[in-house]
Design an enzyme around this catalytic site. Structure first.
Site, PDB file in Angstrom:
ATOM      1  N   HIS A  52      63.639  46.574  30.218  1.00  0.00           N
ATOM      2  CA  HIS A  52      64.169  47.828  30.761  1.00  0.00           C
ATOM      3  C   HIS A  52      65.629  47.708  31.183  1.00  0.00           C
ATOM      4  O   HIS A  52      66.335  48.707  31.288  1.00  0.00           O
ATOM      5  CB  HIS A  52      63.304  48.329  31.923  1.00  0.00           C
ATOM      6  CG  HIS A  52      63.427  47.548  33.183  1.00  0.00           C
ATOM      7  ND1 HIS A  52      62.578  46.522  33.530  1.00  0.00           N
ATOM      8  CD2 HIS A  52      64.313  47.648  34.222  1.00  0.00           C
ATOM      9  CE1 HIS A  52      62.929  46.042  34.703  1.00  0.00           C
ATOM     10  NE2 HIS A  52      63.978  46.698  35.146  1.00  0.00           N
ATOM     11  N   ASP A  82      57.960  44.008  28.797  1.00  0.00           N
ATOM     12  CA  ASP A  82      59.174  44.075  29.615  1.00  0.00           C
ATOM     13  C   ASP A  82      59.959  42.772  29.539  1.00  0.00           C
ATOM     14  O   ASP A  82      60.415  42.238  30.558  1.00  0.00           O
ATOM     15  CB  ASP A  82      58.879  44.437  31.064  1.00  0.00           C
ATOM     16  CG  ASP A  82      60.121  44.973  31.780  1.00  0.00           C
ATOM     17  OD1 ASP A  82      61.071  45.384  31.081  1.00  0.00           O
ATOM     18  OD2 ASP A  82      60.161  44.962  33.020  1.00  0.00           O
ATOM     19  N   SER A 161      66.247  42.574  38.495  1.00  0.00           N
ATOM     20  CA  SER A 161      65.447  42.625  37.279  1.00  0.00           C
ATOM     21  C   SER A 161      66.093  41.802  36.175  1.00  0.00           C
ATOM     22  O   SER A 161      67.282  41.938  35.888  1.00  0.00           O
ATOM     23  CB  SER A 161      65.267  44.065  36.800  1.00  0.00           C
ATOM     24  OG  SER A 161      64.325  44.740  37.584  1.00  0.00           O
TER      25      SER A 161
END
Length: 307
Positions: A52, A82, A161
């Site tokens: 993402h 992901d 992330s």
């Protein structure tokens, strides 16, 4: 200066080992820019991050803790796990070593390294606060649960992330993927399944997935069967897609799947773990409980297309 306590010694040692391998990402997309983190994991400049973080991007810039910058290209991304692999040009950053999250235990010390809120080279520490969590991921019309997600109380914020979650030996055992709430962070584990996904992204830039065409829900086994198998739960078939590999194999509504590929099946995730590229076109033996009898069928998973 007083000597560091044992906890601080571990955290500082992990930080010294992992920080040089972690980059802050600046991402270019048609909709504008984005940011995140990534970790170098090969000698020739490949980086691992969250899918993402680079969604809709073909490249960007990676900045390391020593101030060096390198442009990167997106080699491949798998939104259903992901995870994404990047290739940076001319970097001298050392690779971090990938570990194995299979042996993690609740309460174990972990260290998160990333670039939250634009603060490069940030390190936070905490413990594994939960294991076996699942979070949904979507790619087009296909939805999959990312299973065995690591839950940690190490502080994570936007920008973390794609960064590294390391164990006390400095091995990367997870990729930070989401901030679930105050005091709660999640990471995609490094294990046999995700290693296969990373390998496919490296070699082909995409992940081929197999398709069985069956939906199910956990259901209790009859007591005599449970006693014989030493298990209490199977996967009840609640849908079989017409013309699917499951349909051709002779799976029916109400069947209780016991094993697939010789492995116990107690939930949907157990089937998902089998549905990677190598399963496409190969024989998958399945044992089901049907009207009180154990029945063996063989399915041949097809490639999942149209994501």
């Amino acid at each position: 200066m007083e000597p560091l306590d044992a906890y601080s010694q571990v955290v500082t040692a992990v930080a010294a080992k992992v920080l040089p391998s972690v980059a802050a990402l600046s991402v270019r997309t048609a909709r504008g820019g984005g940011a995140g983190s990534a970790v170098v994991f090969t000698d020739d400049g490949f980086l691992l991050t969250s899918a993402h973080v680079v969604a809709g991007a073909t490249g960007g810039t990676a900045t390391f803790g020593d101030g060096t910058e390198a442009t990167f290209d997106v080699v491949g991304a798998d939104p259903l796990a992901d995870l994404a692999v990047l290739r940076a040009r001319s970097i001298g950053a050392p690779p971090a070593a990938l570990g194995d999250a299979e042996g993690l235990r609740i309460g174990q010390l972990v260290v998160a390294v990333g670039n939250p809120l634009g603060l490069a080279g940030s390190v936070t520490a905490g413990v594994v606060s939960g294991l076996g969590r699942s979070i949904p991921a979507q790619d087009g019309r296909h939805v999959r649960l990312i299973d065995d997600v690591i839950q940690t109380d190490a502080a994570l914020n936007p920008g973390n992330s794609g960064g590294a979650l390391a164990d006390s030996a400095g091995l990367v055992i997870g990729v930070n993927t989401a901030v679930a709430g105050y005091g709660l962070g999640l990471a995609v584990p490094i294990n046999s399944t995700t290693r296969q996904i990373i390998s496919e992204l490296l070699s082909t830039g995409r992940v081929r997935r197999a398709w069985l065409g069956v939906a199910g829900a956990p259901a209790p086994l009859p007591p005599p069967v449970a006693a014989r198998l030493g298990r209490r739960v199977g996967l009840r078939v609640v849908e079989v897609v017409p013309g699917s590999p499951a349909g051709h194999a002779g799976l029916y509504l109400g069947d209780l799947i016991i094993t697939a590929g010789g492995r116990p099946v107690e939930n949907v995730q157990a089937l998902q773990r089998l549905m990677l590229g190598p399963a496409i076109g190969t024989r998958l033996p399945i044992t089901v409980l049907r009207k009180g009898a154990l029945v063996d069928v063989v399915a041949i998973p097809a490639e999942l297309v149209g994501a």
